[in-house]
Design a protein around this motif. Structure first.
Motif, PDB file in Angstrom:
ATOM      1  N   UNK A   1      33.712  16.224  -2.657  1.00 41.61           N
ATOM      2  CA  UNK A   1      35.073  16.721  -2.847  1.00 41.61           C
ATOM      3  C   UNK A   1      35.815  16.834  -1.526  1.00 41.61           C
ATOM      4  N   UNK A   2      35.082  16.977  -0.410  1.00 42.66           N
ATOM      5  CA  UNK A   2      35.737  17.024   0.892  1.00 42.66           C
ATOM      6  C   UNK A   2      36.451  15.702   1.173  1.00 42.66           C
ATOM      7  N   UNK A   3      35.944  14.614   0.600  1.00 45.45           N
ATOM      8  CA  UNK A   3      36.566  13.298   0.764  1.00 45.45           C
ATOM      9  C   UNK A   3      37.569  12.984  -0.347  1.00 45.45           C
TER      10      UNK A   3
ATOM     11  N   UNK B   1      31.114  28.990  -5.920  1.00 47.47           N
ATOM     12  CA  UNK B   1      30.808  28.546  -4.556  1.00 47.47           C
ATOM     13  C   UNK B   1      30.529  29.745  -3.639  1.00 47.47           C
TER      14      UNK B   1
ATOM     15  N   UNK C   1      35.419  27.454  -9.918  1.00 43.79           N
ATOM     16  CA  UNK C   1      34.804  26.620  -8.879  1.00 43.79           C
ATOM     17  C   UNK C   1      34.561  27.438  -7.608  1.00 43.79           C
TER      18      UNK C   1
ATOM     19  N   UNK D   1      26.270  20.057  -6.648  1.00 43.89           N
ATOM     20  CA  UNK D   1      26.197  19.965  -5.187  1.00 43.89           C
ATOM     21  C   UNK D   1      26.763  18.630  -4.704  1.00 43.89           C
TER      22      UNK D   1
ATOM     23  N   UNK E   1      37.084  13.009  -3.697  1.00 47.86           N
ATOM     24  CA  UNK E   1      36.619  12.485  -4.979  1.00 47.86           C
ATOM     25  C   UNK E   1      35.312  13.091  -5.349  1.00 47.86           C
TER      26      UNK E   1
ATOM     27  N   UNK F   1      30.487  18.605  -5.070  1.00 47.67           N
ATOM     28  CA  UNK F   1      31.087  19.451  -4.040  1.00 47.67           C
ATOM     29  C   UNK F   1      31.095  18.726  -2.692  1.00 47.67           C
ATOM     30  N   UNK F   2      29.969  18.092  -2.343  1.00 45.91           N
ATOM     31  CA  UNK F   2      29.899  17.382  -1.067  1.00 45.91           C
ATOM     32  C   UNK F   2      30.955  16.267  -1.000  1.00 45.91           C
TER      33      UNK F   2
END
Lengths: 214, 214
Positions: A114-116, A165, A161, A108, A118, A111-112
């Protein structure tokens, strides 16, 4: 009990409490006060072991990555045919997400973030492992040699992935094993030479069992 | 200019500013003060049109979903062979993410919320569209009839979601088109009957072009 042992146990309790919190609420909404409650330790003990929420999140991600990579290494040295290893990898990652709160929390948080853009390392490490399996499967004649191992490795990681999700969003991962089976059923015929496709059912049924804890 | 027209223009400016903010910083770190700055409007105007950050995020997601679904509807009624429509859908979703800040923001917000299990509608709508295309492809004889349309639709959406996520983490979506091509190259041979596989290059090259704006 030695002081170091007690410290290790406390640290472990904190990581478990933090994982539970991050899994349930995500990074932004996780509160250190609630992690203290969940861990059954004192605020002082938490700050003795960890500097900040960020520090705790990094440790949870590291532990998750270590748990996952241990399984990957064990599967890659299992001696099973490479395509069976690929199925084992997918099912074992799914099992960890379903059963292990530290893995679920690490996934989690990853994933959170990954929007940024990294962190890259968990994806990169996993892609390299899948690429090795793809190479071995070509060597074994189970995958056609027009498939580029790096491309197959990357696609497996991307597809897995997203499949997990979407399974999480739509069913809370209740249908994850079934969706992985469908992924393998749709993908395998296209990458295997016709004379090897009789193995597909055996590959779909391949599972790796983690060694029992002491 | 009519009062209503001015209001619509202002609202549009705010949504664009909000999309830019959400795309860059994500939901939690997005600030209404910065959205006011980015939009070039007053704080009063913002609160006239939107109740809260949550309200703004919902509108950005709705607009993104509308943009995406408009393209889906246009592609589904394009008259192209179904498997070419499937390639068009994947490339058009990718193009929107790369080129349209509202789409990028909507996808980021949806992704951030997906850790909490919602919203389901964007995934569900897209799966239904892919399932329709899969049905049509079976009717046209381009996909073997042992493939279950609902399973193929679900897998395409899952795989695309993850392929674009990993592309975003590793390359900021620089290699997204290339990764979609690899996805199609790996997937198509396994779902098409041998006598139709000569069409694969044509399918991979299929693109839908949005009508030029006025």
């Amino acid at each position: 009990m030695l002081k170091q042992e007690r410290a290790a146990i406390t640290r472990n309790q904190i990581v478990k409490g933090a994982a539970e919190m991050f899994d349930r609420a995500g990074y932004e909404r996780a509160s250190l006060a609630e992690i203290v409650d969940l861990s059954g330790i004192t605020k002082g003990a938490l700050y003795f072991h960890f500097k900040s929420k960020d520090d705790l999140a990094s440790v949870v991600i590291e532990e998750q990555h270590a748990i996952s990579m241990n399984a990957v290494q064990a599967i890659l040295s299992s001696g099973a045919p490479a395509l069976e290893q690929l199925a084992m990898l997918c099912y074992e990652m799914a099992r960890q997400m379903i059963e292990d709160p530290i893995v679920r929390a690490g996934i989690r948080l990853t994933l959170e973030m990954s929007a940024d853009g990294g962190p890259r390392k968990p994806y990169a490490d996993w892609i390299v492992s899948c690429e090795r399996v793809a190479c071995a499967a070509i060597d074994e004649g189970d995958v056609v040699d027009t498939v580029v191992p790096a491309e197959l490795g990357r696609f497996i990681v991307g597809a897995f992935t997203g499949v997990q999700l979407v399974s999480n969003v739509l069913t809370g991962r209740d249908d994850l094993y079934e969706r992985i089976d469908q992924m393998l059923t749709l993908l395998l015929p296209g990458i295997m030479p016709p004379r090897r496709r009789h193995k597909i059912d055996r590959i779909r049924a391949a599972r790796w069992t983690p060694p029992a804890a002491d």
